[in-house]
Design an enzyme around this catalytic site. Structure first.
Site, PDB file in Angstrom:
ATOM      1  N   SER A   1      -9.460 -19.188   0.207  1.00 40.48           N
ATOM      2  CA  SER A   1      -8.060 -19.591   0.168  1.00 40.48           C
ATOM      3  C   SER A   1      -7.207 -18.372  -0.148  1.00 40.48           C
ATOM      4  CB  SER A   1      -7.897 -20.634  -0.931  1.00 40.48           C
ATOM      5  OG  SER A   1      -6.534 -20.913  -1.140  1.00 40.48           O
TER       6      SER A   1
ATOM      7  N   TYR B   1      -6.768 -23.598 -10.084  1.00 36.86           N
ATOM      8  CA  TYR B   1      -7.256 -23.525  -8.704  1.00 36.86           C
ATOM      9  C   TYR B   1      -7.465 -22.063  -8.298  1.00 36.86           C
ATOM     10  CZ  TYR B   1      -7.436 -23.949  -3.623  1.00 36.86           C
ATOM     11  OH  TYR B   1      -7.825 -23.862  -2.310  1.00 36.86           O
TER      12      TYR B   1
HETATM   13  P1  NAD Z   1     -10.103 -32.078   1.910  1.00 35.20           P
HETATM   14  O1  NAD Z   1      -9.663 -32.626   0.598  1.00 35.20           O
HETATM   15  O2  NAD Z   1      -9.883 -32.880   3.126  1.00 35.20           O
HETATM   16  O3  NAD Z   1     -11.642 -31.655   1.875  1.00 35.20           O
HETATM   17  C1  NAD Z   1     -12.326 -31.298   0.707  1.00 35.20           C
HETATM   18  C2  NAD Z   1     -13.644 -32.007   0.739  1.00 35.20           C
HETATM   19  O4  NAD Z   1     -14.428 -31.638  -0.408  1.00 35.20           O
HETATM   20  C3  NAD Z   1     -13.450 -33.516   0.695  1.00 35.20           C
HETATM   21  O5  NAD Z   1     -14.173 -34.103   1.736  1.00 35.20           O
HETATM   22  C4  NAD Z   1     -13.993 -33.897  -0.666  1.00 35.20           C
HETATM   23  O6  NAD Z   1     -14.575 -35.177  -0.674  1.00 35.20           O
HETATM   24  C5  NAD Z   1     -15.039 -32.811  -0.869  1.00 35.20           C
HETATM   25  N1  NAD Z   1     -15.474 -32.722  -2.265  1.00 35.20           N
HETATM   26  C6  NAD Z   1     -14.729 -32.768  -3.392  1.00 35.20           C
HETATM   27  N2  NAD Z   1     -15.523 -32.740  -4.472  1.00 35.20           N
HETATM   28  C7  NAD Z   1     -16.793 -32.685  -4.031  1.00 35.20           C
HETATM   29  C8  NAD Z   1     -18.069 -32.644  -4.651  1.00 35.20           C
HETATM   30  N3  NAD Z   1     -18.191 -32.680  -5.990  1.00 35.20           N
HETATM   31  N4  NAD Z   1     -19.186 -32.577  -3.870  1.00 35.20           N
HETATM   32  C9  NAD Z   1     -19.076 -32.558  -2.534  1.00 35.20           C
HETATM   33  N5  NAD Z   1     -17.906 -32.611  -1.885  1.00 35.20           N
HETATM   34  C10 NAD Z   1     -16.778 -32.673  -2.622  1.00 35.20           C
HETATM   35  O7  NAD Z   1      -9.347 -30.685   2.056  1.00 35.20           O
HETATM   36  P2  NAD Z   1      -9.706 -29.378   2.940  1.00 35.20           P
HETATM   37  O8  NAD Z   1      -8.413 -28.691   3.127  1.00 35.20           O
HETATM   38  O9  NAD Z   1     -10.511 -29.712   4.121  1.00 35.20           O
HETATM   39  O10 NAD Z   1     -10.555 -28.530   1.886  1.00 35.20           O
HETATM   40  C11 NAD Z   1     -11.719 -27.825   2.243  1.00 35.20           C
HETATM   41  C12 NAD Z   1     -11.706 -26.469   1.557  1.00 35.20           C
HETATM   42  O11 NAD Z   1     -10.584 -25.734   2.048  1.00 35.20           O
HETATM   43  C13 NAD Z   1     -11.537 -26.517   0.038  1.00 35.20           C
HETATM   44  O12 NAD Z   1     -12.477 -25.650  -0.546  1.00 35.20           O
HETATM   45  C14 NAD Z   1     -10.130 -26.008  -0.178  1.00 35.20           C
HETATM   46  O13 NAD Z   1     -10.004 -25.347  -1.417  1.00 35.20           O
HETATM   47  C15 NAD Z   1      -9.978 -25.060   0.989  1.00 35.20           C
HETATM   48  N6  NAD Z   1      -8.588 -24.756   1.333  1.00 35.20           N
HETATM   49  C16 NAD Z   1      -7.735 -25.732   1.741  1.00 35.20           C
HETATM   50  C17 NAD Z   1      -6.419 -25.411   2.038  1.00 35.20           C
HETATM   51  C18 NAD Z   1      -5.426 -26.454   2.495  1.00 35.20           C
HETATM   52  O14 NAD Z   1      -4.238 -26.191   2.500  1.00 35.20           O
HETATM   53  N7  NAD Z   1      -5.846 -27.625   2.918  1.00 35.20           N
HETATM   54  C19 NAD Z   1      -5.972 -24.093   1.903  1.00 35.20           C
HETATM   55  C20 NAD Z   1      -6.867 -23.119   1.498  1.00 35.20           C
HETATM   56  C21 NAD Z   1      -8.180 -23.466   1.211  1.00 35.20           C
END
Ligand code: NAD
Length: 292
Positions: free
Chosen positions: A140, A153
């Site tokens: 991120s 975070y």
């Molecule tokens: P999302 O919330 O749709 O996906 C995150 C997933 O992680 C979910 O499916 C959730 O159920 C799962 N999760 C949470 N706790 C867990 C656990 N204990 N064990 C297994 N799975 C677990 O959001 P996303 O945007 O797809 O996030 C994916 C990654 O992308 C994350 O690491 C997030 O930090 C990163 N990210 C997202 C953004 C954004 O703006 N969406 C930006 C930068 C980085």
């Protein structure tokens, strides 16, 4: 031979899209183990692949905060190996630091940092023995630069950067490549899923100045997501670039527009320029400190 891929956090967002994309590969180049904490949420993934991919996808339960569930998932990999490990599961936490419970703080570190470490630890020895493997991590911009009201975070994501960079130095001696896919805002459930302190919350016992700056930050966030959020397809393209590269880089950036801010940390190593620029960007609306 199919490349065996294990992805964490596949019930939604980037993990789900990547699982679907790889499992839909026409030449069936990948066998995807799409893992998720809660199998009750597998419907969305199942609908996205419409049951067409029996030989390219399997869904497994895996909670990255539960070591036993990681070991159980590992045992269920019929090929007995993983070629590509994707550490994607993550959660957010937003709000003034003093308003957050230690439990909430711990929970974020447990998923984002400890979860990533646990997962890598579990699969690393086999990869080392085989002198072969790829580890991809959803990183991120919050892992490269600080953001107000995202202290925990960012701390968790900075920590992941440190772990991955450190591993990358060692693992090149084992023909294992570590890559971070650094994302800016992405249209997923992330914002909905993250624990956010609502400014209206009774329990939010913070001073009025913090409260008003937090309001401005939330406004800024909304604008940034509206104007600059990428779709998961854009992220998957970058993932594929890393997966298909002969010698992948440590870092890939999904959104080049965000780089100049990040580079201020290098041009002004004392941190002052970055802090000033970010503060201006987020809080440029007139300061509404009620005490002034
Ligand atoms: P999302 O919330 O749709 O996906 C995150 C997933 O992680 C979910 O499916 C959730 O159920 C799962 N999760 C949470 N706790 C867990 C656990 N204990 N064990 C297994 N799975 C677990 O959001 P996303 O945007 O797809 O996030 C994916 C990654 O992308 C994350 O690491 C997030 O930090 C990163 N990210 C997202 C953004 C954004 O703006 N969406 C930006 C930068 C980085």
């Amino acid at each position: 031979e199919q490349k065996v891929v294990l992805i964490t956090g596949c019930s939604s967002g980037i993990g789900l899209s990547l699982a679907v994309h790889l499992a839909s590969n026409l030449s069936k180049a990948y066998k995807v183990y799409a893992t998720m904490r809660n199998l009750d949420k597998k419907q969305r993934l199942m609908e996205s692949v419409r049951g067409l991919h029996k030989d390219t996808m399997a869904i497994l339960q895996m909670d990255v905060t539960d070591q036993q569930s990681i070991l159980d998932a590992k045992r269920n990999i019929t090929e007995g190996r993983i070629d590509i490990l994707v550490c994607n599961a993550g959660v957010g936490l937003m709000g003034p630091l003093e308003a957050q419970s230690l439990d909430a703080i711990h929970a974020v570190l447990d998923v984002n940092l400890m979860g990533t470490l646990r997962t890598i630890q579990t699969f690393l020895p086999d990869m080392k023995r085989k002198r072969h493997g790829r580890i991809l991590v959803t990183g991120s911009m919050g892992g490269l630069q600080g953001l107000p009201f995202n202290e925990v975070y960012c701390a968790s994501k900075f920590a992941v950067e440190g772990a991955c960079e450190s591993l990358a130095i060692l693992l090149q001696h084992f023909n294992i490549h570590v890559s971070l896919i650094e994302c800016g805002p992405v249209n997923t459930d992330f914002l909905m899923n993250l624990k956010r302190t609502e400014p209206s919350e009774e329990a939010l016992e913070v001073d009025p100045h913090t409260r008003s700056l937090y309001d401005q930050f939330l406004q800024h966030c909304q604008t940034v997501f509206q104007n600059a959020a990428q779709d998961t397809d854009d992220i998957i393209q970058v993932y594929m670039e890393a997966i298909e590269a002969q010698t992948p880089f440590l870092r890939y950036y999904t959104n080049r527009a965000l780089l100049p801010m990040s580079s201020l940390k290098l041009t002004s190593m004392d941190g002052s320029q970055y802090i000033r620029a970010m503060s201006k960007l987020i809080f440029s609306a007139p300061d509404t400190d009620p005490q002034i």
